[in-house]
Design an enzyme around this catalytic site. Structure first.
Site, PDB file in Angstrom:
ATOM      1  N   SER A 157       0.753  -1.260   0.155  1.00 49.25           N
ATOM      2  CA  SER A 157      -0.117  -0.017  -0.085  1.00 49.25           C
ATOM      3  C   SER A 157       0.611   1.258  -0.036  1.00 49.25           C
ATOM      4  O   SER A 157       1.531   1.569   0.900  1.00 49.25           O
ATOM      5  CB  SER A 157      -0.749   0.049   1.117  1.00 49.25           C
ATOM      6  N   MET A 172      -9.511   7.724   0.504  1.00 50.67           N
ATOM      7  CA  MET A 172     -10.247   7.769   1.802  1.00 50.67           C
ATOM      8  C   MET A 172     -10.889   9.550   1.612  1.00 50.67           C
ATOM      9  O   MET A 172     -10.123  10.374   1.240  1.00 50.67           O
ATOM     10  CB  MET A 172      -9.545   8.039   2.833  1.00 50.67           C
ATOM     11  N   MET A 214     -11.417  -6.620   5.935  1.00 55.12           N
ATOM     12  CA  MET A 214     -10.414  -5.793   6.642  1.00 55.12           C
ATOM     13  C   MET A 214     -10.249  -6.234   8.216  1.00 55.12           C
ATOM     14  O   MET A 214     -10.905  -6.610   8.924  1.00 55.12           O
ATOM     15  CB  MET A 214     -11.273  -4.423   6.942  1.00 55.12           C
TER      16      MET A 214
END
Length: 221
Positions: free
Chosen positions: A8, A37, A137
Site C-alpha cells: 500500500s 479515503m 478488513m
C-alpha cells in the site's frame, strides 16, 4: 494457492514513490494498493485520481484501488480512465451494491467488495457471483500502522468457505496489520492476497520485506 502481496502506497515515501514501488515489485509484489479515503466514510483524507495516475505512470502491474468513500459509484468512470485495475468499495457506502459491481466490470475493471471488522459476511453472500475480489478488513479502516485484529482470522476462514462453496474464483484479500508475524495466520485461514503498508514501505528494504512476507506463507504451504 499462491500468495500475492499488494503493498500500500499509503505508507510509502511520496518523495521516493517511483523508487519504493520499483523496489517492492523487484521483491515480488504483484499488485500495488492505493487507498482512497474521503474524510467522511472514514476519518482520514488521502489519495484520489492523481495518485492512481501517478502510480500507473510508474508500473503496468495491476493497481488495487480500495475506496473508503461515500457513494463510490461517482468514481467508477474516472478511476477506470486513470488506469485502475481493481475497484473495491464498501457495501455500506452505497445503496445498490450489485449495480455498482456490474458498472465496475462494464468499465473493464475487476470488482471488489470490502468488509469492515463489524460488517457481517452475509453482506457479500448474495453477490458472490459478481465478485472478483473479497476484501476482509483486519483493522478498522482509516489509518495505516494498526495492529491485526485476532477475530479477523475466523472471518477469513468463513469467507474462504463461502467462496469455495459457491465455486468462486475471487481473490480473498486481507488488509490491516499484515506483518511477517501475522500473515501466516491469515494465509492458513485461506487468504491469498495481502495488503501491507508499513511492513513494506516502513522498512529500509521494501524488496526484502515483500520476500519475507512471501516466505512466511511458503513455509506453511
Amino acid at each position: 494457492m499462491s500468495v500475492r502481496i499488494s503493498p500500500s502506497v499509503l505508507s510509502a515515501d511520496l518523495g521516493r514513490l517511483r523508487e519504493e514501488i520499483e523496489q517492492a515489485l523487484a521483491g515480488g509484489a504483484e499488485w500495488i494498493h492505493v487507498d482512497v479515503m474521503d474524510g467522511h466514510f472514514v476519518p482520514n483524507l488521502t489519495f484520489g485520481a492523481p495518485m492512481i495516475r501517478a502510480v500507473r505512470g510508474i508500473t503496468d502491474r495491476p493497481l488495487d484501488v480500495h475506496l473508503m468513500v461515500e457513494r463510490p459509484e461517482q468514481y467508477i468512470d474516472e478511476y477506470a480512465d486513470e488506469g485502475a485495475t481493481i475497484f473495491t468499495f464498501h457495501p455500506e457506502a452505497t445503496v445498490h451494491v450489485q449495480r455498482q459491481l456490474a458498472a465496475i466490470r462494464e468499465r473493464g475493471m475487476l470488482a471488489g467488495l470490502a468488509l469492515n471488522p463489524a460488517s457481517p459476511l452475509g453482506l457479500a453472500e448474495e453477490i458472490v457471483d459478481d465478485l472478483d475480489l473479497l476484501l476482509i478488513m483486519s483493522v478498522n479502516p482509516g489509518y495505516g500502522g494498526q495492529s491485526y485484529l485476532p477475530n479477523s482470522t475466523d472471518k477469513i476462514r468463513r469467507a474462504r468457505a463461502l467462496l469455495d462453496r459457491r465455486g468462486s474464483r475471487a481473490a480473498l484479500e486481507v488488509d490491516g496489520g499484515i506483518t511477517s508475524a501475522t500473515i501466516g495466520e491469515a494465509w492458513s485461514a485461506g487468504a491469498d492476497t495481502f495488503v501491507a503498508g508499513t511492513a513494506v514501505f516502513g522498512t529500509a528494504d521494501p524488496a526484502e520485506a515483500v520476500r519475507s512476507l512471501t516466505r512466511q506463507c511458503a513455509v506453511l504451504a
